[in-house]
Write an enzyme that holds these catalytic residues in place. Structure first.
Site, PDB file in Angstrom:
ATOM      1  N   GLY A   1     -37.879 -47.808 -59.624  1.00 29.81           N
ATOM      2  CA  GLY A   1     -37.373 -48.804 -58.687  1.00 29.81           C
ATOM      3  C   GLY A   1     -38.440 -49.815 -58.310  1.00 29.81           C
ATOM      4  O   GLY A   1     -38.714 -50.771 -59.045  1.00 29.81           O
TER       5      GLY A   1
ATOM      6  N   CYS B   1     -24.495 -47.175 -49.023  1.00 28.76           N
ATOM      7  CA  CYS B   1     -24.333 -48.558 -48.597  1.00 28.76           C
ATOM      8  C   CYS B   1     -23.942 -48.595 -47.119  1.00 28.76           C
ATOM      9  O   CYS B   1     -22.968 -47.955 -46.727  1.00 28.76           O
ATOM     10  CB  CYS B   1     -23.251 -49.197 -49.460  1.00 28.76           C
ATOM     11  SG  CYS B   1     -22.565 -50.685 -48.788  1.00 28.76           S
TER      12      CYS B   1
ATOM     13  N   GLY C   1     -40.931 -46.666 -52.778  1.00 29.93           N
ATOM     14  CA  GLY C   1     -42.295 -46.693 -53.312  1.00 29.93           C
ATOM     15  C   GLY C   1     -43.002 -45.358 -53.193  1.00 29.93           C
ATOM     16  O   GLY C   1     -42.433 -44.372 -52.715  1.00 29.93           O
TER      17      GLY C   1
END
Ligand SMILES: Cc1cc2nc3c(=O)[nH]c(=O)nc-3n(C[C@H](O)[C@H](O)[C@H](O)COP(=O)(O)OP(=O)(O)OC[C@H]3O[C@@H](n4cnc5c(N)ncnc54)[C@H](O)[C@@H]3O)c2cc1C
Ligand SMILES: Cc1cc2nc3c(=O)[nH]c(=O)nc-3n(C[C@H](O)[C@H](O)[C@H](O)COP(=O)(O)O)c2cc1C
Ligand code: FES
Lengths: 278, 261
Positions: free
Chosen positions: A259, A124, A211
């Site tokens: 994801g 993060c 991706g």
């Protein structure tokens, strides 16, 4: 296809990755068939997130700059968590603190029976007093994982990064301090420009690349760690098909996280599961 | 219930140089679709285009849905080359439907290809409401679907920016607050470019009693509330998701400037 790690049983190796399947209260028919779901990152305070556009398509990839929009831990516990008590699969909450203390507060708040475990989001970018991601600093990884470990007996996943660091070093730090599994590779740094306006395209300026574009690198990182470390790995990065899942398992992952594929089709998890069963 | 289905293209015709009308055999979506809703369509069935693209449901019959789209970039360019008989992945129906209305006077205000979702709305409203359509485009060629809409409307005002058909100017120039007040219009639904929605909202500030709704757009990831990519700010400064809280919003509730790039 059952996978058992520590005290948890996963009915199959498929997880839904953080940030790509909301907070776990939608598409229950998909979630319940998976080995588990990892929620969108939760912070202490509510976060509004970044201005739009928050998403941009690249060749075989996605750049996103959502900016951790979430209702904050209090509202999550009062409005979302009660809806999740009936989930028939492992529920992991992705926690994003901006200091060691914040991580421990989040872990303490979430030491509740509905939850199978926590995924510590060490990638993060909002940690106080630091230009870097916590997961780029093995000492900080050690500190955060150790502090969270003290506050919870839950299954603990450390979500690492592969941005500008050898994740083997941080994986070692996470394991040494009590992580039950590591998760990687999260998104890679990215930026895109509009040549007409000469400005960055994303509202958050920079973003995270995910991706199929990142799959070979993700596989490499998992294989690389597997050579040296005996830790359960949750692999992810560009999984779109059952074959992709098999590749991650061959590289050394025990579990995988889907994801960006969920954005292409929220039913992708079910499709991959069906293919794996055939 | 949201579903994905493999939908066969029935036709994919050009209505003008850049605008296409595509009919898809998509029975499960068609059965449930209501005005205001949209679908996410995969451009190709491989991953050369990763993200599906959102399109309003412009029309819906028993097993079929129709979308009307403008070629603006690489995805819609490829979509325009897809042929009848080919299969596209469709996810839908998405978004909140517009509640049913009865015995109301409704103004529909369209700019350009923004007419697409209003076409579906008009066909449902026409049964027991009065529709006043205000519709503008750049040129005559881009004023599409006019013949289909005419029988549904009590009144239709058309405008083109170059004056090639109807009144000359932008459509908002011809939507007068006096008319809205005198006619006792109950609702306004608007769909078109962001500047049009902004100007409409400004113009109607003097008529706070008339609810005005706009069809909003943002770049979407999932289209169904999972990724948090499609935010629009409320006037209180909180984000709503266009895909699940909308795409139709009261223009009095949202801060349209949050949609500026
Ligand atoms: C709920 C919803 C309903 C929509 N309904 C329709 C419709 O009925 N008919 C129609 O023609 N279009 C509609 N759109 C817009 C349509 O989705 C975009 O035009 C399309 O995704 C562009 O794809 P592309 O690959 O051609 O563009 P890209 O190559 O990705 O981009 C080309 C240009 O188009 C702009 N663009 C891309 N996506 C959007 C978007 N979502 N909104 C606005 N501008 C965009 C980009 O900023 C860029 O300038 C809708 C959008 C939403 C969110
Ligand atoms: C839109 C979006 C939002 C994400 N949000 C989070 C998040 O909140 N916390 C987190 O740890 N990872 C987040 N991720 C990273 C994913 O969980 C995943 O690790 C990454 O996208 C790589 O997998 P993929 O290539 O299959 O997408 C997000 C990814 C995307 C695409
Ligand atoms: S597009 Fe994913 S939440 Fe709206």
């Amino acid at each position: 296809m059952t996978v058992i790690i520590k005290n948890l049983t996963f009915k199959n190796p498929l997880l839904l990755a953080s940030g790509t399947f909301g907070l776990g209260d939608k598409f229950l028919g998909v979630i319940n068939k998976m080995g588990g779901i990892i929620t969108k990152g939760i912070t202490i305070e509510e976060r509004l997130g970044n201005p739009i556009p928050r998403i941009f398509e690249t060749p075989s990839g996605i750049l996103n700059s959502v900016g951790l929009e979430n209702p904050g831990i209090k509202k999550f516990k009062t409005t979302i968590l009660p809806k999740l008590t009936k989930l028939q699969t492992n529920l992991f909450i992705n926690i994003a603190g901006s200091s060691v203390d914040e991580f421990t507060i989040l872990a303490t708040e979430l030491d509740v029976p509905e939850i199978a475990g926590l995924e510590i989001n060490l990638s993060c970018p909002n940690i106080k007093n630091s230009q870097r991601l916590p997961a780029q600093n093995p000492r900080l990884v050690a500190k955060i994982v150790a502090a969270v470990r003290k506050k919870t007996s839950k299954f603990l996943i450390a979500k690492l990064t592969a941005n500008f660091i050898d994740p083997l070093i941080t994986a070692q730090a996470a394991v040494d301090n009590g992580a039950d599994a590591i998760s990687l590779i999260n998104t890679l740094y990215g930026i895109a420009f509009d040549v007409k306006t000469r400005k960055p395209i994303l509202g958050g300026i920079t973003g995270g690349l995910s991706g199929p574009a990142i799959k070979p690198f993700a596989l490499y990182c998992i294989w690389h760690i597997r050579q040296k470390l005996d830790v359960p790995i949750i692999g992810g990065g560009g999984i779109m098909t059952a074959n992709d899942v098999k590749e991650f398992l061959l590289a050394g992952a025990q579990l995988v996280a889907i994801g960006s594929g969920n954005l292409v089709d929220p039913f992708l998890g079910l499709k991959i599961l069906k293919e794996l069963e055939e | 219930m949201i579903i994905t289905e493999k939908a066969q293209i029935i036709f994919n015709n050009s209505l003008s140089e850049e605008i296409y009308s595509m009919k898809l055999n998509s029975p499960h979506v068609a059965k449930q679709a209501k005005p205001g809703q949209f679908v996410m369509i995969r451009i190709t069935n491989d991953y050369s285009f990763i993200l599906p693209r959102p399109f309003a449901i412009a029309d819906c019959t028993k097993n079929m849905i129709r979308i009307v789209y403008r070629v603006v970039g690489k995805g819609t360019k490829v979509l325009s080359t897809r042929k009848p008989g080919e299969i596209l992945n469709v996810l839908g129906p998405l978004g909140k439907p517009i509640p049913k209305l009865k015995n109301k006077k409704v103004v529909l205000c369209a700019g350009g290809v923004g007419i697409a979702p209003l076409r579906f709305l008009a066909s449902k409203l026409a049964k027991n409401n009065e529709i006043f359509l205000y519709y503008g485009a750049k040129t005559k060629k881009e004023l599409i679907l006019v013949n289909e809409l005419k029988p549904l409307c009590r009144k239709m005002v058309l405008a083109t920016e170059d004056g090639s058909y109807g009144k000359k100017g932008v459509i908002l120039d011809f939507l007068s607050p006096d008319f809205l007040r005198n006619q006792k219009i109950n609702y306004i639904f608007a769909s078109g470019p962001l500047p049009m929605l902004k100007n409409l909202e400004l113009k109607l500030q003097i008529l706070p009693e008339i609810p005005v709704y706009g069809f909003l757009e943002a770049k979407m990831g999932c289209g169904c509330g999972l990724c948090y990519c499609c935010g629009v700010k409320t006037r209180e400064g909180k984000y709503l998701r266009i895909c699940t809280d909308g795409p139709v919003f009261s223009l009095k509730k949202v801060d349209l400037s949050s949609l500026n790039k």
